[in-house]
Design an enzyme around this catalytic site. Structure first.
Site, short mmCIF file in Angstrom:
data_model
loop_
_atom_site.label_atom_id
_atom_site.label_comp_id
_atom_site.label_asym_id
_atom_site.label_seq_id
_atom_site.Cartn_x
_atom_site.Cartn_y
_atom_site.Cartn_z
CE LYS A 13 31.78 -38.99 -5.86
NZ LYS A 13 30.71 -39.94 -6.09
NE ARG A 88 33.94 -40.75 -11.69
CZ ARG A 88 33.10 -40.13 -11.36
NH1 ARG A 88 33.20 -38.65 -11.12
NH2 ARG A 88 31.97 -40.74 -11.03
NE ARG A 127 22.43 -38.47 -7.56
CZ ARG A 127 23.86 -39.03 -7.76
NH1 ARG A 127 24.66 -38.32 -6.82
NH2 ARG A 127 24.24 -39.45 -8.68
NE ARG A 161 23.80 -37.60 -12.27
CZ ARG A 161 24.73 -37.92 -11.46
NH1 ARG A 161 25.02 -37.17 -10.57
NH2 ARG A 161 25.67 -38.88 -11.83
NE ARG A 172 26.71 -42.99 -12.18
CZ ARG A 172 25.65 -42.62 -11.92
NH1 ARG A 172 24.26 -42.88 -12.20
NH2 ARG A 172 25.69 -41.70 -10.63
P1 ADP Z 1 28.26 -39.26 -9.22
O1 ADP Z 1 28.08 -38.23 -8.50
O2 ADP Z 1 27.13 -40.29 -9.23
O3 ADP Z 1 29.61 -39.87 -8.80
P2 ADP Z 1 29.24 -37.98 -11.40
O4 ADP Z 1 28.23 -36.57 -11.57
O5 ADP Z 1 30.55 -37.43 -10.74
O6 ADP Z 1 28.48 -39.10 -10.55
O7 ADP Z 1 29.51 -38.44 -12.66
C1 ADP Z 1 28.64 -38.66 -13.83
C2 ADP Z 1 29.12 -39.11 -14.87
O8 ADP Z 1 29.98 -38.17 -15.57
C3 ADP Z 1 30.10 -40.24 -14.91
O9 ADP Z 1 29.39 -41.60 -14.90
C4 ADP Z 1 31.02 -40.26 -16.31
O10 ADP Z 1 30.39 -40.62 -17.31
C5 ADP Z 1 31.27 -38.64 -16.13
N1 ADP Z 1 32.30 -38.27 -15.26
C6 ADP Z 1 32.23 -37.21 -14.12
N2 ADP Z 1 33.52 -37.20 -13.59
C7 ADP Z 1 34.54 -37.82 -14.53
C8 ADP Z 1 35.83 -38.07 -14.56
N3 ADP Z 1 36.59 -37.52 -13.60
N4 ADP Z 1 36.35 -38.80 -15.16
C9 ADP Z 1 35.71 -39.53 -16.21
N5 ADP Z 1 34.38 -39.27 -16.22
C10 ADP Z 1 33.65 -38.44 -15.59
P1 ADP Z 2 27.61 -38.41 -4.97
O1 ADP Z 2 28.06 -37.19 -5.10
O2 ADP Z 2 28.82 -39.22 -4.10
O3 ADP Z 2 27.39 -39.40 -6.18
P2 ADP Z 2 25.42 -37.65 -3.44
O4 ADP Z 2 26.05 -36.49 -2.47
O5 ADP Z 2 24.76 -37.05 -4.63
O6 ADP Z 2 26.55 -38.52 -3.98
O7 ADP Z 2 24.66 -38.39 -2.40
C1 ADP Z 2 23.39 -39.24 -3.33
C2 ADP Z 2 22.23 -39.29 -2.66
O8 ADP Z 2 22.21 -39.75 -1.43
C3 ADP Z 2 21.48 -38.11 -2.67
O9 ADP Z 2 20.19 -38.27 -2.96
C4 ADP Z 2 21.72 -37.47 -1.10
O10 ADP Z 2 20.71 -36.55 -0.64
C5 ADP Z 2 22.05 -38.75 -0.50
N1 ADP Z 2 22.61 -38.77 0.61
C6 ADP Z 2 24.03 -38.31 0.83
N2 ADP Z 2 24.72 -38.83 1.85
C7 ADP Z 2 23.60 -39.37 2.57
C8 ADP Z 2 23.87 -39.87 3.76
N3 ADP Z 2 24.87 -39.97 4.75
N4 ADP Z 2 22.72 -40.74 4.18
C9 ADP Z 2 21.64 -40.77 3.52
N5 ADP Z 2 21.57 -40.44 2.23
C10 ADP Z 2 22.70 -39.46 1.80
#
Ligand code: ADP
Ligand code: ADP
Ligand code: ZN
Length: 214
Positions: A13, A88, A127, A161, A172
């Protein structure tokens, strides 16, 4: 245009939101980034969220919806929103409907990034991001072109992170399955969901999203 990027942790994302913002009048609204900023700044929201985030559980609906509302309030009507990691839960879906209406916006598309769960732990434990500009990287899938130097801003500082460890990732993913997956049927009924193969390479995922946005 206002769109949601939906998918489990590590689906891509943030990566795709950053790419969409480049060259478009759009802003990435990541509740995860907003919460991490609040934790770092030690605000009341940050103090409440810190331990919950470290466990990999969801922060309260009120907190995240208020963050989104406040961010939209700073945006001109010509700038589109890319919601990354929000909504979410069902509560957040309702809150977003209300917030968008209040800001005179409508939801155009929900992009669901489909990924194998097995790949997610691998993606998340590899990551890292640029400490200066936030550009995302991966130990194997996206290293800086020049080792140790950010492609985008030239910084040599990177960070990981605290919640990107295998134990927290499992929580998660469970949260995603239990609370976030169930919001999809609502958006499907509205006819605005597009499914994209998130297992493809980053460029292919970007093209598929472009196509879905029309
Ligand atoms: P990821 O990119 O791995 O999906 P995020 O950066 O979006 O993770 O979120 C990290 C943490 O922040 C989540 O595990 C949760 O604790 C909190 N968080 C982020 N967005 C939301 C949301 N929309 N609702 C509730 N908790 C959230
Ligand atoms: P999210 O925001 O959904 O948690 P991220 O965009 O941070 O996910 O991606 C998670 C990890 O995977 C990052 O280290 C990113 O560079 C890698 N990544 C993202 N998209 C791809 C893909 N299509 N193929 C391989 N690695 C990816
Ligand atoms: Zn950088």
């Amino acid at each position: 245009m206002n769109i949601i990027l939906l998918g489990p942790p590590g689906a891509g994302k943030g990566t795709q939101a950053q790419r969409l913002v480049d060259g478009r009048a759009m802003r990435q609204l990541s509740t995860g980034d907003m919460l991490r900023a609040a934790v770092k700044a030690g605000t009341p929201v940050g103090l409440k969220a810190k331990a919950v985030m470290e466990r990999g559980e969801l922060v309260s609906d009120e907190i995240v919806s208020e963050l989104i509302d406040a961010e939209l309030a700073t945006m001109g009507p010509a700038v589109g929103a890319i919601f990354d990691g929000y909504p979410r839960t069902g509560e957040q879906v309702s809150a977003l409907d209300e917030i968008l209406a209040r800001h005179g916006r409508r939801l155009d598309r929900v992009i669901e990034l489909e990924v194998d769960e097995d790949a997610l732990v691998d993606r998340i434990t590899g990551r890292f991001t640029c400490a200066n500009c936030g550009e995302g990287y991966h130990d194997r899938y996206k290293l800086p072109r020049q080792p140790g130097t950010c492609d985008k801003c030239g910084s040599t500082e990177f960070k990981r992170r605290p919640d990107d460890n295998e134990q927290t990732v499992r929580t998660r993913m469970a949260e995603y399955r239990a609370k976030t997956q169930p919001i999809l049927p609502d958006y499907e009924r509205r006819g605005i969901v597009a499914r994209v193969d998130g297992m493809a390479d980053m460029d292919s995922v970007s093209s598929a999203i472009e196509q879905a946005l029309g």
